[in-house]
Write a protein that holds these residues in place. Structure first.
Motif, PDB file in Angstrom:
ATOM      1  N   ARG A  46       0.846  -1.181   0.000  1.00  0.00           N
ATOM      2  CA  ARG A  46       0.000   0.000   0.000  1.00  0.00           C
ATOM      3  C   ARG A  46       0.886   1.237   0.000  1.00  0.00           C
ATOM      4  O   ARG A  46       1.893   1.279   0.696  1.00  0.00           O
ATOM      5  CB  ARG A  46      -0.914   0.014   1.226  1.00  0.00           C
ATOM      6  N   THR A  47       0.535   2.261  -0.777  1.00  0.00           N
ATOM      7  CA  THR A  47       1.349   3.471  -0.859  1.00  0.00           C
ATOM      8  C   THR A  47       0.530   4.621  -1.404  1.00  0.00           C
ATOM      9  O   THR A  47      -0.508   4.406  -2.054  1.00  0.00           O
ATOM     10  CB  THR A  47       2.593   3.274  -1.748  1.00  0.00           C
ATOM     11  N   ASN A  48       0.980   5.810  -1.104  1.00  0.00           N
ATOM     12  CA  ASN A  48       0.378   7.009  -1.691  1.00  0.00           C
ATOM     13  C   ASN A  48       1.323   7.701  -2.662  1.00  0.00           C
ATOM     14  O   ASN A  48       1.032   8.772  -3.175  1.00  0.00           O
ATOM     15  CB  ASN A  48      -0.015   7.995  -0.590  1.00  0.00           C
ATOM     16  N   ILE A  49       2.495   7.118  -2.880  1.00  0.00           N
ATOM     17  CA  ILE A  49       3.530   7.751  -3.712  1.00  0.00           C
ATOM     18  C   ILE A  49       3.132   7.632  -5.172  1.00  0.00           C
ATOM     19  O   ILE A  49       2.884   6.526  -5.679  1.00  0.00           O
ATOM     20  CB  ILE A  49       4.911   7.115  -3.464  1.00  0.00           C
ATOM     21  N   THR A  50       3.089   8.758  -5.838  1.00  0.00           N
ATOM     22  CA  THR A  50       2.790   8.824  -7.264  1.00  0.00           C
ATOM     23  C   THR A  50       4.033   9.258  -8.023  1.00  0.00           C
ATOM     24  O   THR A  50       4.969   9.819  -7.428  1.00  0.00           O
ATOM     25  CB  THR A  50       1.651   9.815  -7.526  1.00  0.00           C
ATOM     26  N   PRO A  51       4.117   9.061  -9.321  1.00  0.00           N
ATOM     27  CA  PRO A  51       5.327   9.437 -10.079  1.00  0.00           C
ATOM     28  C   PRO A  51       5.690  10.903  -9.960  1.00  0.00           C
ATOM     29  O   PRO A  51       6.854  11.258 -10.080  1.00  0.00           O
ATOM     30  CB  PRO A  51       4.965   9.061 -11.511  1.00  0.00           C
ATOM     31  N   GLY A  52       4.765  11.791  -9.728  1.00  0.00           N
ATOM     32  CA  GLY A  52       5.095  13.209  -9.657  1.00  0.00           C
ATOM     33  C   GLY A  52       5.421  13.704  -8.272  1.00  0.00           C
ATOM     34  O   GLY A  52       5.720  14.890  -8.098  1.00  0.00           O
ATOM     35  N   MET A  53       5.346  12.805  -7.254  1.00  0.00           N
ATOM     36  CA  MET A  53       5.574  13.278  -5.893  1.00  0.00           C
ATOM     37  C   MET A  53       7.034  13.625  -5.646  1.00  0.00           C
ATOM     38  O   MET A  53       7.354  14.632  -5.021  1.00  0.00           O
ATOM     39  CB  MET A  53       5.111  12.219  -4.890  1.00  0.00           C
ATOM     40  N   PHE A  54       7.962  12.793  -6.107  1.00  0.00           N
ATOM     41  CA  PHE A  54       9.383  13.016  -5.938  1.00  0.00           C
ATOM     42  C   PHE A  54      10.042  13.041  -7.308  1.00  0.00           C
ATOM     43  O   PHE A  54       9.506  12.495  -8.281  1.00  0.00           O
ATOM     44  CB  PHE A  54      10.014  11.919  -5.074  1.00  0.00           C
ATOM     45  N   PRO A  55      11.232  13.672  -7.403  1.00  0.00           N
ATOM     46  CA  PRO A  55      11.937  13.657  -8.691  1.00  0.00           C
ATOM     47  C   PRO A  55      12.232  12.246  -9.173  1.00  0.00           C
ATOM     48  O   PRO A  55      12.232  11.965 -10.357  1.00  0.00           O
ATOM     49  CB  PRO A  55      13.228  14.438  -8.399  1.00  0.00           C
ATOM     50  N   SER A  56      12.499  11.327  -8.224  1.00  0.00           N
ATOM     51  CA  SER A  56      12.711   9.939  -8.621  1.00  0.00           C
ATOM     52  C   SER A  56      11.366   9.253  -8.846  1.00  0.00           C
ATOM     53  O   SER A  56      10.330   9.710  -8.390  1.00  0.00           O
ATOM     54  CB  SER A  56      13.511   9.211  -7.538  1.00  0.00           C
ATOM     55  N   ALA A  57      11.384   8.129  -9.529  1.00  0.00           N
ATOM     56  CA  ALA A  57      10.138   7.448  -9.870  1.00  0.00           C
ATOM     57  C   ALA A  57       9.549   6.755  -8.652  1.00  0.00           C
ATOM     58  O   ALA A  57      10.241   6.396  -7.712  1.00  0.00           O
ATOM     59  CB  ALA A  57      10.399   6.426 -10.982  1.00  0.00           C
ATOM     60  N   ALA A  58       8.208   6.562  -8.695  1.00  0.00           N
ATOM     61  CA  ALA A  58       7.521   5.875  -7.602  1.00  0.00           C
ATOM     62  C   ALA A  58       7.735   4.373  -7.717  1.00  0.00           C
ATOM     63  O   ALA A  58       7.841   3.815  -8.815  1.00  0.00           O
ATOM     64  CB  ALA A  58       6.036   6.201  -7.631  1.00  0.00           C
ATOM     65  N   LEU A  59       7.799   3.711  -6.549  1.00  0.00           N
ATOM     66  CA  LEU A  59       7.879   2.262  -6.527  1.00  0.00           C
ATOM     67  C   LEU A  59       6.473   1.708  -6.730  1.00  0.00           C
ATOM     68  O   LEU A  59       5.548   2.014  -5.959  1.00  0.00           O
ATOM     69  CB  LEU A  59       8.458   1.796  -5.179  1.00  0.00           C
ATOM     70  N   PRO A  60       6.255   0.895  -7.721  1.00  0.00           N
ATOM     71  CA  PRO A  60       4.886   0.378  -7.974  1.00  0.00           C
ATOM     72  C   PRO A  60       4.503  -0.658  -6.930  1.00  0.00           C
ATOM     73  O   PRO A  60       5.346  -1.249  -6.254  1.00  0.00           O
ATOM     74  CB  PRO A  60       5.012  -0.223  -9.376  1.00  0.00           C
TER      75      PRO A  60
END
Length: 805
Positions: free
Chosen positions: A145-159
């Protein structure tokens, strides 16, 4: 129910369980649970059979009666009486039972329900954040479970379903430790790589806690991510500027540039270099026209893990011209410019060799910044990244621009110091005499060593002054202070000594007049500098005819004499006061020197470096001098050996050293006579001189010498007194001396046509290269020198003839 709440006394312990009670339709307590007993410290016997209002602190709690029944709200908050007299605030829920009239009541201490709700709200809030990333990982660290999206951090989100090892470097060892030990991870700075942008990395701050079930068994790891890139940049800036504090610690242009290069690598780049205008290296100002060619030269380089590439432009080499373009114009406006490899190739497409010299083999991103100071373009600084995959960004450019600006001030300070020191060195060199001389009296070698390894120019000096009658004066002096002021004062004193020496004054008389000059210089100085105007001086005159040396000292250390047998002796010279003190006389010391002896005159910088005790320092110098003076070594080699020893470590004070190896004139090169003050002896003097010239084989000088002897002896008889001495000295020149007992000053004048006399000294001046007079304790000596060449008979014929005696 009332919303008021009062804490129970400190001895009261509130349980975390749920209290239950059973009420009848009239609100009478029928049943009372054990948890309720613990909550209010009231037993079932006390409570059962009594109306619920008995337990309420406010007497109502929202209950009301209707048709013989109690009516309670379905849920609410109540304040109950505790046996201790305190109150307990509870949240309750009333549940009517099926098929009967009883009411089942559940109560928990207020806050229990709220805490659970807050926990749920916290979880929902965290998962809804767009600045704080939340990841829930199972026992295999798989993301569930996560709330991290690709635009949240400069690095890519972990799927979902991915593992930290997919984006973290090094892999998830830190999270595995949290899962195994239960020790939280707080504020761990973790590089994150991006699968979408190869080579790109960003830094996040990572905190993690272990998740557990109700029995305390681990079920996974909860991870919070925050962007640490800005914090990392701020910390890097602080670290870089902390290291940059060492820039400017040296007043050497090259060292200052090298310090800047070492700060940049590895803090910002993998390779760095600093190029400066040639004018800056010389201490001059570079062109002020922006965009003008500066004739740059590579001064400093720095490399990270690998050596600086040999294929690139090396230190000392000239920088090739870069064609005009948008990047260059931005650079010329003072901006830092980011240039990648392909852009650099396009800029230098017409000059492949320049591209090779300015571009590292593996360099993919470069950053260039000009160095401005006080409106002057001093040069530039450049960096390349060859090992780090990420390119330079605008933050890097802003940081380099600020560093270059700060370093430029230090470089310009070093440039200005270089200019001032170059002026001082040039002035010092122009003011000092030739390093070596070779006269009939002595061979000499002089040396000057600035303080601080050449960083400080001072006012120490030496001099060798040829005097009439083949004598030579040796001078060494030390002006107070350092810098241009001391050097200029030294030049004035040296000129004064030469002028006074030309008057053939005795050493004590010369120092007395020099003392008056220093006193006047002090009076002319600004009030805050008057105490710093002063000097010491040693003046010695050596006569190779009688091998006698006459010395006088104005507060100066005594010379050291190296005898021909290899022993040394410190001459006992009575030290007068330093120049400028006044009111104290100077004393003369006379010593006889063997031919071949070496006299060492020096300033105190040579001795004070060894010991603060003057006696110990002199003994040290006396011991070193024989060791360095070898028969096969010249005076120049001896002096260099002495100063090489004195230059390690660099002296705190500048040093002047003068070595003089004395000579003696052969006895057969001197002839002397004495006559009474009678006009008849003029012919005898001429005859004696002619005989001596014939004995020396100098008949070609007989005509000139006869005229000189006749005129000088005639003047001595006429204006002086007896006895009258005549002395001829033969060396590279022929010296004729006439001594009388008068102190009358001879004067050269041009006689009128009708004058019967007054042409004697005029004829002497025309026939000889130079003439003059000096005074002794009794009488004076008039001397004249002539070259050992045949005179021009035609010129002699034009000379006015003196009236015969």
């Amino acid at each position: 129910m009332s919303a008021s709440y009062q804490h129970v006394g400190p001895d009261l312990s509130l349980p975390d369980g749920v209290a239950t009670a059973l009420l009848d339709e009239e609100g009478v307590v029928l049943r009372w649970s054990r948890t309720a007993v613990d909550m209010l410290d009231r037993t079932a016997a006390e409570v059962c059979g009594k109306p619920v209002g008995y337990l309420l602190a406010d007497g109502s709690a929202g209950c009301r009666a209707g048709h013989g029944k109690v009516v309670m709200p379905a849920a609410g908050r109540a304040v109950l009486r505790h046996r201790s007299g305190g109150v307990v605030e509870v949240d309750f829920r009333a549940l009517p039972l099926e098929a009967c009239t009883e009411i089942f009541v559940l109560a928990v201490p207020s806050g229990s329900v709220t805490t659970s709700e807050q926990d749920s709200a916290l979880g929902r809030a965290l998962l809804a954040q767009d600045r704080i990333g939340v990841g829930i990982h199972d026992m295999d660290l798989k993301l569930v479970r996560t709330n991290i999206t690709p635009g949240m951090f400069p690095s890519a989100a972990l799927p979902l379903g991915g593992r930290p090892a997919d984006v973290m470097s090094p892999p998830h060892a830190a999270l595995r430790r949290v899962l195994e030990t239960g020790v939280p991870l707080i504020g761990h700075e973790q590089p994150m790589r991006s699968p979408q942008v190869p080579g790109r990395q960003e830094c996040v701050s990572l905190s993690a806690v272990r998740l557990e079930d109700a029995q305390g068994n681990p079920t996974g790891v909860a991870v919070l991510y925050t962007d640490a890139e800005e914090e990392r940049r701020s910390r890097r800036r602080l670290e870089v500027f902390h290291q940059a504090a060492r820039i400017g610690g040296s007043l050497d242009v090259n060292q200052t540039a090298q310090d800047l290069a070492h700060v940049l690598v590895p803090a910002l780049g993998d390779l760095a270099w600093v190029d400066l205008a040639e004018a800056v290296l010389l201490g001059d100002e570079p062109p002020k026209i922006l965009g003008g060619y500066l004739n740059l030269r590579r001064v400093a380089v720095a490399a990270g893990s690998a050596p600086y590439p040999a294929t690139l432009l090396q230190p000392g080499a000239a920088i090739p011209r870069i064609p005009e373009g948008a990047h260059l114009r931005r650079y010329q406006r003072g901006e830092a410019v980011i240039i990648d490899r392909e852009t650099m190739r396009n800029i230098l497409r017409d000059d492949p060799e320049a591209f090779r010299l300015l571009t590292p083999k593996d360099g993919h991103s470069s950053l260039w910044a000009p160095m401005f100071a006080r409106g002057l373009v001093l040069g530039n600084v450049a960096m390349w990244r060859t090992e780090r995959p990420e390119p330079f960004d605008e933050d890097d450019a802003a940081l380099l621009a600020e560093l270059a600006s700060r370093a430029a001030i230090s470089v310009d300070n070093a440039r200005r110091y270089t200019r001032e020191r170059r002026v001082a060195v040039a002035l010092q060199q122009r003011l000092l005499p030739r390093a070596t001389t070779d006269t009939p009296a002595a061979q000499t070698a002089g040396f000057y060593l600035p303080a601080g390894g050449g960083a400080e120019i001072g006012g120490d000096w030496f001099d060798v002054i040829p005097l009439p009658s083949l004598r030579t004066a040796f001078v060494v002096g030390d002006v107070v202070g350092h810098g241009l002021h001391a050097t200029a004062t030294m030049g004035r004193l040296r000129t004064a000594v030469q002028t006074l020496a030309d008057l053939e004054l005795e050493p004590t008389e010369l120092l007395t007049r020099l003392d008056g000059l220093v006193a006047r210089l002090s009076a002319e100085a600004a009030p805050e500098h008057r105490d710093s105007v002063g000097a010491t001086c040693l003046y010695a005159v050596y006569d190779p005819i009688d091998c006698r040396c006459t010395l006088a000292s104005a507060g100066h250390p005594p010379p050291v004499l190296l005898r021909t047998d290899g022993t040394t002796h410190v001459l006992k010279v009575s030290p007068g006061p330093p120049l400028g003190v006044g009111a104290m006389p100077f004393e003369t010391t006379t010593v006889d020197l063997e031919p071949g002896s070496v006299l060492a005159l020096y300033t105190d910088g040579l001795t004070t470096r060894d010991s603060q005790d003057p006696d110990v320092a002199l003994r040290h110098l006396s011991d070193r001098l024989p060791a360095y003076y070898l028969p096969e070594r010249s005076l120049d080699g001896t002096g260099h050996a002495l100063l090489a020893d004195a230059d390690d470590p660099p002296p705190r004070d500048d040093i002047a050293l003068l070595l003089a190896r004395t000579r003696a004139l052969p006895a057969e090169a001197v002839a002397a006579w004495e006559f009474p003050a009678d006009p008849a002896i003029v012919a005898d003097a001429r005859e004696a001189a002619m005989r001596q010239l014939a004995a020396w084989g100098l008949e070609e000088t007989a005509f000139t010498t006869e005229l000189v002897v006749s005129e000088l002896v005639t003047n001595a008889v006429r204006y002086g007194g007896g006895p009258i001495g005549l002395r001829l000295i033969r060396d590279e020149v022929l010296v004729c001396e006439v001594t009388d007992s008068s102190n009358t000053q001879p004067r050269l004048r041009r006689a009128r046509t009708t004058d019967e006399g007054g042409r004697g000294l005029f004829m002497v001046a025309q026939l000889t290269t130079r003439w003059g007079s000096r005074y002794g304790q009794t009488g004076k000596t008039i001397w004249a020198e002539q070259p050992l060449e045949a005179p021009d008979i035609g010129q002699l014929a034009d000379l006015p003839q003196n009236t015969p005696v």
